[in-house]
Design a protein around this motif. Structure first.
Motif, short mmCIF file in Angstrom:
data_model
loop_
_atom_site.label_atom_id
_atom_site.label_comp_id
_atom_site.label_asym_id
_atom_site.label_seq_id
_atom_site.Cartn_x
_atom_site.Cartn_y
_atom_site.Cartn_z
N VAL A 133 58.29 -39.37 68.80
CA VAL A 133 57.52 -38.26 68.80
C VAL A 133 56.02 -38.81 69.11
O VAL A 133 55.59 -38.99 70.06
N ASP A 134 55.26 -39.15 67.73
CA ASP A 134 53.87 -39.74 67.88
C ASP A 134 53.62 -41.00 67.39
O ASP A 134 52.41 -41.44 67.09
N ASN A 173 64.43 -39.28 68.64
CA ASN A 173 63.35 -38.39 69.31
C ASN A 173 63.75 -36.76 68.73
O ASN A 173 62.75 -36.18 68.29
N SER A 190 61.76 -35.01 65.78
CA SER A 190 60.91 -34.11 66.50
C SER A 190 61.15 -32.35 65.68
O SER A 190 60.39 -31.95 65.49
N LYS A 191 62.64 -32.64 65.14
CA LYS A 191 63.06 -31.22 64.49
C LYS A 191 62.34 -30.91 63.36
O LYS A 191 61.98 -29.66 62.76
N HIS A 217 59.23 -32.72 62.38
CA HIS A 217 57.96 -32.92 62.52
C HIS A 217 56.83 -31.90 61.98
O HIS A 217 57.09 -30.49 62.38
N PHE A 271 60.21 -26.66 68.20
CA PHE A 271 60.89 -27.43 68.99
C PHE A 271 62.46 -27.12 68.66
O PHE A 271 63.30 -27.02 69.55
#
Length: 288
Positions: free
Chosen positions: A33-34, A266, A270-271, A273, A280
């Motif tokens: 992700v980030d 990821n 992401s799910k 985040h 997402f």
């Protein structure tokens, strides 16, 4: 009882499984992700009480140092743009009470050799080793779980998980006995055995807590598989001197040294985040 405050991060590997992405960029800096993989490992260490972070680096790893260093120009830009949340996100990467130390592994001679480079920094103290390839997700950080077991047993402890039989060629595999509450006494350990030769399906993952005697073994062992100084071989030698334990940790591990494992991480991260999680998840539903 010595408190474990130092952790070693071997980050000198070439990351060939992710070429061409890792031709000039360290695999440890690949983002989930980030945040880069190495930051997740560092956060786990700090959440486990570690205050000295020892990075064993190699060529083309300067971006790791830069990531954990202060960036005056970027901070000034964020202040001028009134982006306070982003400013805090980079300032908080390494708190003021935590120290980063860098040492070089001049040649890629194996994981054991990389850990050995930290000997003079560790001195005569127990310490942790974390491999950024293994991204863990647990209510209690996996390293904190291992440190707790080390404090109880006053012995080296390594993290394990049950793996598919056909995957033993990718792991160090332990033969164990005397299990209690997910803690096993190790009888022996072997590096990447064929399935038919594997003593179990309990594979070692990239979290370790060692007593300092491991360094003596690392200095004495000869090159093993691939002509490298294998950490597994040093553990086997240390078993001849003292007890070592394997702990089947609570939580989930993503093998981010593997493309599929990296993509799974990821997706899962992401799910949930806070910024993109909801949208997402809806996107995933739309393409399923």
């Amino acid at each position: 009882m010595k408190v474990i405050k130092k952790a070693v991060f071997p980050v000198a590997g070439l990351g060939t499984r992710f070429l061409p992405a890792t031709k000039a960029n360290p695999k440890e800096m690949l983002p989930v992700v980030d945040k880069p993989l190495i930051q997740y490992a560092v956060e786990e260490a700090m959440q486990s009480g570690i205050t000295e972070l020892i990075f064993v680096t190699g060529r083309n790893k300067r971006s790791i140092e830069d990531h954990f260093d202060k960036n005056v120009e970027l901070e000034a830009s964020l202040i001028a743009s009134n982006k306070s949340l982003l400013l805090e996100s980079i300032r908080s990467i390494i708190p003021s009470h935590v120290k980063c130390i860098y040492t070089r592994q001049s040649e890629p001679l194996g994981l054991g050799h990389a850990v050995l480079q930290a000997k003079t920094i560790i001195n005569d103290e127990p310490f942790a080793v974390l491999l950024a390839d293994d991204l863990t997700d647990a209510k209690t950080p996996v390293l904190k779980q291992l440190i707790s077991q080390h404090q109880k047993e006053q012995a080296s402890v390594i993290a394990i998980e049950d793996i598919p039989k056909d995957k033993t060629v990718q792991y160090g595999i332990v033969d164990v006995s005397d299990s209690k509450d997910h803690l096993y006494k190790i009888n022996s350990i072997v590096e990447k055995p064929q399935p038919k030769d594997a003593p179990s399906t309990l594979g070692v993952i990239g979290r370790y807590v060692f007593n300092p005697e491991i360094f003596d073994c690392l200095e004495k062992i000869k090159p093993g598989k691939g002509g490298e100084i294998q950490l597994t071989d040093a553990i086997q030698m240390l078993l001849g001197q003292q007890s070592i334990f394997a702990y089947e940790f609570e939580g989930k591990r993503y093998d981010c040294g593997d493309k599929l494992g990296f993509m799974k991480a990821n997706i899962e991260f992401s799910k949930r985040h806070p910024e993109i999680g909801k949208e997402f998840t809806e996107f995933l539903k739309s393409i399923s």
